[in-house]
Scaffold this active site. Structure first.
Site, mmCIF file in Angstrom:
data_model
loop_
_atom_site.group_PDB
_atom_site.id
_atom_site.type_symbol
_atom_site.label_atom_id
_atom_site.label_comp_id
_atom_site.label_asym_id
_atom_site.label_seq_id
_atom_site.Cartn_x
_atom_site.Cartn_y
_atom_site.Cartn_z
ATOM 1 N N GLU A 92 1.593 -0.529 -4.741
ATOM 2 C CA GLU A 92 2.453 0.173 -3.794
ATOM 3 C C GLU A 92 2.072 -0.182 -2.358
ATOM 4 O OE1 GLU A 92 4.550 1.893 -5.586
ATOM 5 O OE2 GLU A 92 5.468 3.428 -4.328
ATOM 6 N N ASP A 109 3.762 7.734 -2.450
ATOM 7 C CA ASP A 109 5.123 7.591 -1.986
ATOM 8 C C ASP A 109 5.206 6.366 -1.086
ATOM 9 O OD1 ASP A 109 7.422 8.780 -2.435
ATOM 10 O OD2 ASP A 109 7.180 10.403 -0.985
ATOM 11 N N GLU A 157 -3.833 8.989 -12.205
ATOM 12 C CA GLU A 157 -4.036 8.581 -10.812
ATOM 13 C C GLU A 157 -2.923 9.144 -9.935
ATOM 14 O OE1 GLU A 157 -2.390 4.026 -11.230
ATOM 15 O OE2 GLU A 157 -4.503 4.390 -11.650
ATOM 16 N N CYS A 179 44.351 12.657 2.149
ATOM 17 C CA CYS A 179 45.726 12.150 1.996
ATOM 18 C C CYS A 179 46.728 13.276 1.768
ATOM 19 C CB CYS A 179 45.805 11.125 0.867
ATOM 20 S SG CYS A 179 45.648 11.849 -0.778
ATOM 21 N N CYS A 239 41.542 14.518 -6.361
ATOM 22 C CA CYS A 239 42.723 14.172 -5.581
ATOM 23 C C CYS A 239 43.623 13.344 -6.472
ATOM 24 C CB CYS A 239 42.293 13.370 -4.361
ATOM 25 S SG CYS A 239 43.605 12.378 -3.651
ATOM 26 N N CYS A 258 45.499 7.153 -1.588
ATOM 27 C CA CYS A 258 44.523 7.943 -0.833
ATOM 28 C C CYS A 258 43.549 7.028 -0.100
ATOM 29 C CB CYS A 258 43.756 8.884 -1.763
ATOM 30 S SG CYS A 258 42.496 9.835 -0.894
ATOM 31 N N LYS A 266 0.278 9.475 -7.526
ATOM 32 C CA LYS A 266 1.506 8.698 -7.371
ATOM 33 C C LYS A 266 1.850 8.661 -5.891
ATOM 34 C CE LYS A 266 6.324 8.782 -8.956
ATOM 35 N NZ LYS A 266 6.735 7.837 -7.991
ATOM 36 N N LYS A 293 5.518 15.130 -11.623
ATOM 37 C CA LYS A 293 5.901 15.350 -10.235
ATOM 38 C C LYS A 293 5.455 16.720 -9.727
ATOM 39 C CE LYS A 293 8.430 11.901 -8.821
ATOM 40 N NZ LYS A 293 9.808 11.954 -8.838
ATOM 41 N N TYR A 315 -1.945 -1.111 -9.012
ATOM 42 C CA TYR A 315 -2.023 -0.160 -10.122
ATOM 43 C C TYR A 315 -1.573 -0.710 -11.468
ATOM 44 C CZ TYR A 315 2.808 0.696 -8.618
ATOM 45 O OH TYR A 315 4.108 0.560 -8.244
ATOM 46 N N CYS A 341 44.058 17.340 -1.120
ATOM 47 C CA CYS A 341 43.036 16.394 -0.660
ATOM 48 C C CYS A 341 42.975 16.446 0.865
ATOM 49 C CB CYS A 341 43.394 14.989 -1.132
ATOM 50 S SG CYS A 341 42.355 13.720 -0.410
ATOM 51 N N SER A 400 10.236 1.317 -13.834
ATOM 52 C CA SER A 400 10.123 2.564 -13.112
ATOM 53 C C SER A 400 9.410 3.534 -14.059
ATOM 54 C CB SER A 400 11.544 2.964 -12.754
ATOM 55 O OG SER A 400 11.591 4.281 -12.461
ATOM 56 N N ASP A 405 -8.276 -18.642 6.536
ATOM 57 C CA ASP A 405 -7.075 -18.039 5.965
ATOM 58 C C ASP A 405 -6.165 -17.504 7.057
ATOM 59 O OD1 ASP A 405 -8.205 -18.565 3.607
ATOM 60 O OD2 ASP A 405 -8.290 -16.481 2.877
ATOM 61 N N LYS A 414 -1.322 7.202 -17.647
ATOM 62 C CA LYS A 414 -1.082 5.944 -18.374
ATOM 63 C C LYS A 414 -2.000 5.875 -19.583
ATOM 64 C CE LYS A 414 -0.332 3.748 -13.940
ATOM 65 N NZ LYS A 414 -0.839 2.850 -12.916
ATOM 66 N N ARG A 433 10.552 -4.552 -5.670
ATOM 67 C CA ARG A 433 11.022 -4.279 -7.014
ATOM 68 C C ARG A 433 12.504 -4.615 -7.194
ATOM 69 N NH1 ARG A 433 12.272 -0.002 -10.933
ATOM 70 N NH2 ARG A 433 12.809 1.526 -9.365
ATOM 71 N N TYR A 444 -4.331 -20.211 8.755
ATOM 72 C CA TYR A 444 -3.310 -20.738 7.843
ATOM 73 C C TYR A 444 -2.100 -19.795 7.820
ATOM 74 C CZ TYR A 444 -1.081 -22.118 3.452
ATOM 75 O OH TYR A 444 -0.174 -22.501 2.497
ATOM 76 N N ASP A 445 -2.400 -18.500 7.667
ATOM 77 C CA ASP A 445 -1.314 -17.511 7.651
ATOM 78 C C ASP A 445 -0.500 -17.564 8.934
ATOM 79 O OD1 ASP A 445 -2.164 -16.755 5.199
ATOM 80 O OD2 ASP A 445 -3.240 -14.967 5.876
HETATM 81 S S1 IVH Z 1 2.667 2.562 -12.599
HETATM 82 C C1 IVH Z 1 5.063 0.152 -15.573
HETATM 83 N N1 IVH Z 1 1.163 3.924 -10.949
HETATM 84 O O1 IVH Z 1 6.292 5.056 -8.704
HETATM 85 C C2 IVH Z 1 4.415 1.176 -14.723
HETATM 86 N N2 IVH Z 1 3.427 3.539 -10.344
HETATM 87 O O2 IVH Z 1 8.610 6.373 -9.821
HETATM 88 C C3 IVH Z 1 4.656 0.919 -13.304
HETATM 89 N N3 IVH Z 1 4.075 4.445 -8.166
HETATM 90 O O3 IVH Z 1 7.991 2.113 -9.545
HETATM 91 C C4 IVH Z 1 4.301 1.995 -12.400
HETATM 92 N N4 IVH Z 1 2.106 5.272 -7.661
HETATM 93 O O4 IVH Z 1 6.460 2.101 -7.459
HETATM 94 C C5 IVH Z 1 2.383 3.424 -11.181
HETATM 95 N N5 IVH Z 1 -0.273 5.082 -9.580
HETATM 96 C C6 IVH Z 1 0.924 4.577 -9.805
HETATM 97 C C7 IVH Z 1 1.991 4.715 -8.881
HETATM 98 C C8 IVH Z 1 3.239 4.186 -9.196
HETATM 99 C C9 IVH Z 1 3.353 5.091 -7.251
HETATM 100 C C10 IVH Z 1 5.494 4.128 -8.021
HETATM 101 C C11 IVH Z 1 5.907 2.777 -8.534
HETATM 102 C C12 IVH Z 1 6.978 3.060 -9.568
HETATM 103 C C13 IVH Z 1 7.463 4.407 -9.126
HETATM 104 C C14 IVH Z 1 8.151 5.141 -10.256
#
Ligand code: IVH
Length: 788
Positions: A194, A139, A135, A431, A446, A452, A137, A334, A246, A428, A101, A52, A310, A158, A55-56
C-alpha cells in the site's frame, strides 16, 4: 564513450519548462543512450558507475521531458523500457497475477463465519490447528512492484485488478521502496503493498498548500492517490509518500512457507511492514487483536479502516484460492463507520441513466471521518418514509470507507416545529415526463426514456467512465456542455467529433487541450476491449461481470450483435412462459404437456371431450394420459384457464412459442440469466439502440475477447461428478479446482457426464455411471489427470 553524452551543449541544467523542442530532442537522445549505458554496466558487468539516486534522476528527467514533449518520445526511450508513463495519461499494465480485493467482515459473527468457511473448505475439524496473520488495514492505494534480478523494473496501480496504470517513475521517488534488492533474491519477484501518507505529513503538506493558496486534499488517502497519479514524477518526489509490503504477486520461486515468513523476507530486503502485526490461532485471538488495534487506532501514525486476517500457511492459501475478486484465505475486518450530525437543507432528485429517480440529501457541510460531506444518498422514497426524514431536520450522517455517505436517522428531539413529511415527486424534474413506480418496485422511474436529457447525459457519462471507455478529458462538465451544444447526443458522436466541431477558441479550450482530448478518443477508437463496449452501453442488469462473461462467450463485436438480435427473436412467447411459470406445474411437466399437444393424435382426444359440460376440466386434463402430469398440475391448469377450449387454445399457441437456441444460449451464459437476457433483447429490439451499436461497430476497432481457456487443461469443457468421501480435498475445494480448469461440475450422473470421481464409499452414483458407461476415476487418478 563519454563524448556520446556530451555532444549537446549540456542542456540538463535547463529547466524542463524552458527547453526548446530542438534542445528537448537532443537531450532525449542523450538520455536514452546514457541510461542504456548504465543499464549495461549494471546488468551485464556488475559495475555501476553512478549511484541509484543519480540513475533515478536521469530516468525522471527523461520522463519529465517526455511529459512536455510527448511527440518527441523515442522508440528506445528508457520510459518505454520500464514501460512507464506516456504523456496522454499512464500506460496500462496487465498484472501477471490478478490484484485482488478483500471481502469484508463487520461483526464478530462475520469473523467466526470466515474461519468456519476456511475450515469447511479445507476439511479441517474445529480443533485442528489453523494460524492467521493479523495486520492493520491501511487506507491508501495498492500498488504492485516488480523486481527482475533484484532490480525494480515496474510499478503498477491495482486498476481493475487485471490491468492497472504504470506508475514506475513515480514509485521510484518513494523512499520506502527499495530500487535494488540485496541478494539473494528470486529472478522475478512482485511485491504488493500500500502506498499511503502519514497523518502528520499529510497535515504539514496541506498547511503548506493552504499558504500557497493551492487546493487542499480531503484526507491522507486522497493525498496519496493524487500524489502517485501525477504525470510529472518530480511532483511525486516532493510528496511524503510511504509504502508497506503485505503480499506477493508473481514470483519465480517460493520465498517462504508462511505469510509470516513473507513478512520476514520482505523485511530482509528493506521493505517496511505494516505494524503491529500478530500471529493468531483462532477466533478469540483475532478478535482480541481487533479490539486492541481499535484502542490504539488514534495513536498510530497513519489512518486505518480495519484489520486484515490472512491464513498463515501458504500451501493452504494456495488451496483456498479465490472467488471472483477476493481471496478465500483473507478477510478485512472493518471498524464501524464514522458518524456526525448536520442539518438537512433540501431533498433533491437525481435522474440516473435508466431513469431511476434517487432522492439526495443536500446537507450543511460537515466533516465525517476527515472528509467534508455536503450530500448523501437517501436511496428511495420508502427509506425516507421509514426514517421519516424531513427537510430542516438534524440528521445523523455516516460514512464507511469509500461508500457514498448515508443518512442513518433523524434526531427527533431537534425537529423544527413547522416541518412536514416528504412528498414524492410525480414527474421527472428534468424532462417533466410522468415518474412512476411499478408494482413491487421501490424505485420511481422517469418514463421519458430517450427524450429525457438527464438520462441521455447519464448514459454518456457512463459510456466514458473508468470501467467503460475511460476517456480522459470527457468529464461530467464537458459531457453536459457538449450535450447542451448538440455536439454529442449519442455515443457515436464522440467518434465523429474531430473534424465536425471546432473546439479551439471555445472558453476553456486551447490547441493543446483539444489535441489531448482527440488523442484520448482516438486511442480508444483504435482498440477497445469488447467487454468495455458492452458495459459502456449501460443496459440494465448488464454490469461489468455480465459484460465480461458475454464478451468471453461471444468473443467478437459482430458475433455478439448478431447473437443478441437472434436471441430477441428466439425469446419464448407469453403462453409458453405462462405455462412454464405456473405454480404447481414445473418446467419438465410443462414440456411433456407441450410434447403431447404437438402430437397430431392428441387433437381427436380433445375433440372427444369438447362440449362435455358434465366433466370438470381438471378431471379431463388428468385423464388425457400426459406423462408426469399429476393432480396438482391438473388443478393448477384448470384454475388458470377455466374452460377446455381456452386451455386448448393456450397450449396450442404455446407449442409454437418455445424459445429458440439463440435465446437458450444467452440465458445459459454464466452471469447472464433471464433478467439480463430480457433487458438485452429489449435493448436490441429498439431501432435507435441498434443504430448506435452498429455505428460503434463501424467506427471502432473492437478487440476480440479470449474464449474461455479450454485446451490448456485436459478436463476443460468436460462434465464431472464427485461422489463418496474424498481424502485429499473437500467437496467444495474439488469443485472450485475443477471449475477453475474449465470443467463443469454436476450433481448427478447422466448421459452427459464425462467422469465420475469416486471417493471412498461411493454408492448409487457409481452404479449408475457403470450402467451408462461413464468413465470412473479414483481421487488419485483425477488428481493425476488435472496435474496434481
Ligand atoms: S492483503 C490478496 N493486507 O485493502 C490479498 N490488503 O480492501 C490482497 N490493504 O486491495 C490484500 N492493508 O489495497 C492486504 N494489510 C493489508 C492491507 C491491504 C490495506 C488494501 C489493499 C486491498 C484493499 C482491500
Amino acid at each position: 564513450m563519454h563524448d556520446l553524452f556530451d555532444t549537446p551543449p549540456n542542456p540538463r541544467k535547463i529547466d524542463v519548462e524552458a527547453l526548446t523542442p530542438e534542445q528537448a530532442q537532443a537531450e532525449l537522445a542523450a538520455l536514452a543512450a546514457e541510461v542504456a549505458h548504465h543499464d549495461r554496466l549494471y546488468h551485464q558487468q556488475d559495475q555501476p558507475e553512478i549511484s541509484d539516486a543519480d540513475y533515478d534522476a536521469l530516468v525522471r528527467r527523461n520522463t519529465a521531458i517526455e511529459a512536455r514533449f510527448p511527440e518527441l518520445r523515442r522508440a528506445d526511450s528508457p520510459s518505454l523500457r520500464v514501460g512507464s508513463a506516456p504523456a496522454a495519461g499512464f500506460g496500462k499494465v496487465r498484472h501477471a497475477v490478478p490484484m485482488l480485493s478483500l471481502g469484508n467482515a463487520f461483526s464478530p459473527d462475520d469473523v467466526a463465519e470466515f474461519e468456519a468457511r476456511v475450515r469447511r473448505f479445507l476439511g479441517l475439524s474445529d480443533d485442528a490447528a489453523l494460524g492467521f496473520v493479523a495486520e492493520p488495514k491501511i487506507d491508501g492505494l495498492s500498488c504492485s512492484l516488480r523486481y527482475e534480478r533484484g532490480e525494480l523494473v515496474l510499478a503498477a496501480t491495482r486498476g481493475d485488478g487485471a490491468e492497472g496504470e504504470n506508475v514506475t517513475a513515480n514509485v521510484r521517488t518513494i523512499r520506502d521502496v527499495p530500487k535494488r534488492l540485496p541478494a539473494p533474491f528470486p529472478e522475478v519477484l512482485e511485491v504488493r503493498g500500500e502506498v499511503y501518507m502519514n497523518r502528520d505529513d499529510f497535515r504539514a503538506m496541506n498547511a503548506a498548500r493552504a499558504e500557497r493558496e493551492e487546493p487542499l486534499f480531503a484526507n491522507p488517502r486522497n493525498a496519496a492517490a493524487g500524489s502517485l497519479r501525477q504525470l510529472d514524477p518530480t511532483i511525486t518526489a516532493g510528496r511524503p509518500l510511504c509504502f508497506f509490503g503485505y503480499a506477493l504477486g508473481e514470483v519465480s520461486e517460493p520465498i517462504a512457507e508462511t505469510q509470516w515468513g513473507i513478512r520476514e523476507r520482505l523485511k530482509g530486503w528493506g521493505f517496511q511492514l505494516n505494524r503491529p502485526a500478530e500471529l493468531c490461532d483462532g477466533n478469540d485471538k483475532l478478535l482480541a487483536y481487533y479490539e486492541g488495534i481499535g484502542r490504539r487506532r488514534a495513536g498510530l501514525p497513519f489512518d486505518i479502516d480495519g484489520v486484515v486476517y490472512k491464513v498463515d500457511n501458504l500451501e493452504l492459501q494456495q488451496r483456498l484460492g479465490f472467488v471472483s475478486r477476493a481471496p478465500r484465505w483473507a478477510i478485512a475486518h472493518k471498524f464501524p463507520a464514522e458518524q456526525a450530525q448536520t442539518r438537512l437543507k433540501a431533498i433533491t432528485i437525481q435522474v440516473g441513466r435508466t431513469g431511476a429517480l434517487t432522492p439526495v440529501a443536500e446537507l450543511e457541510d460537515i466533516t465525517v471521518g476527515g472528509v467534508v460531506v455536503s450530500r448523501a444518498t437517501l436511496h428511495n422514497e420508502d427509506e425516507i418514509a421509514r426514517k421519516d426524514i424531513r427537510v430542516g431536520d438534524l440528521v445523523v450522517v455516516q460514512r464507511a470507507g469509500d461508500v457514498i455517505p448515508q443518512v442513518v436517522e433523524v434526531v427527533l428531539s431537534q425537529r423544527p416545529a413547522e416541518s412536514a413529511p416528504y412528498v414524492p415527486v410525480e414527474t421527472c424534474p428534468v424532462c417533466g415526463s410522468l415518474a412512476i413506480r411499478e408494482a413491487g418496485e421501490v424505485v420511481r422511474r422517469c418514463t421519458g426514456g430517450l427524450i429525457c436529457a438527464a438520462q441521455a447525459k447519464e448514459r454518456l457519462r457512463h459510456f466514458v467512465s473508468r470501467d467503460a471507455f475511460d476517456i480522459e478529458g470527457l468529464g461530467e462538465k464537458i459531457i453536459e456542455e457538449f450535450w447542451d451544444e448538440g455536439f454529442i447526443k449519442s455515443p457515436v458522436d464522440i467518434f465523429t467529433l474531430e473534424g465536425r466541431v471546432e473546439l479551439v477558441g471555445r472558453p476553456g479550450w486551447k490547441e493543446k487541450s483539444v489535441e489531448n482530448l482527440f488523442n484520448a478518443i482516438n486511442q480508444r477508437r483504435r482498440g477497445i476491449d469488447l467487454h468495455r463496449v458492452i458495459y459502456a452501453l449501460g443496459i440494465r442488469h448488464v454490469g461489468e461481470v455480465t459484460a465480461k462473461s458475454l464478451a468471453r462467450h461471444y468473443t467478437t463485436m459482430d458475433g455478439w450483435i448478431d447473437a443478441m438480435i437472434a436471441a430477441g427473436q428466439a425469446m419464448p412467447g407469453p403462453d409458453w412462459r405462462d405455462l412454464h411459470e405456473l405454480n404447481g406445474v414445473g418446467p419438465v411437466t410443462a414440456d411433456t404437456i407441450l410434447a403431447w399437444f404437438a402430437d397430431p393424435e392428441s387433437g381427436s382426444k380433445l375433440d372427444f371431450y369438447a362440449g362435455n359440460e358434465a366433466l370438470r376440466l381438471e378431471t379431463i386434463i388428468g385423464s388425457l394420459g400426459i406423462k408426469r402430469l399429476n393432480t396438482r398440475a391438473a388443478q393448477a391448469l384448470a384454475t388458470r384457464h377455466g374452460t377446455l377450449a381456452d386451455w386448448r387454445a393456450a397450449m396450442e399457441r404455446a407449442v409454437g412459442q418455445a424459445p429458440g437456441p439463440a435465446w437458450l444460449e444467452l440465458v445459459a451464459t454464466p452471469d447472464v440469466g433471464e433478467v439480463a437476457a430480457e433487458e438485452l433483447a429489449g435493448f436490441f429490439a429498439e431501432e435507435r439502440n441498434l443504430a448506435i451499436v452498429r455505428g460503434l461497430a463501424d467506427r471502432l476497432t473492437v478487440l476480440a475477447a479470449e474464449a474461455p481457456k479450454a485446451g490448456n487443461s485436459p478436463v476443460a469443457g468436460k462434465t464431472v461428478v464427485f461422489t463418496g468421501t474424498l481424502e485429499k480435498m473437500t467437496r467444495s475445494e474439488a469443485k472450485a479446482r475443477a471449475e477453475s480448469l474449465g470443467a463443469k461440475v454436476a450433481g448427478s450422473v447422466s448421459g452427459k457426464t464425462d467422469y465420475l470421481v469416486a471417493g471412498a464409499d461411493a454408492g448409487s452414483k457409481a452404479a449408475k455411471a457403470k450402467e451408462l458407461g461413464v468413465e470412473i476415476l479414483t481421487e488419485e487418478e483425477w488428481l493425476a489427470r488435472i496435474g496434481g
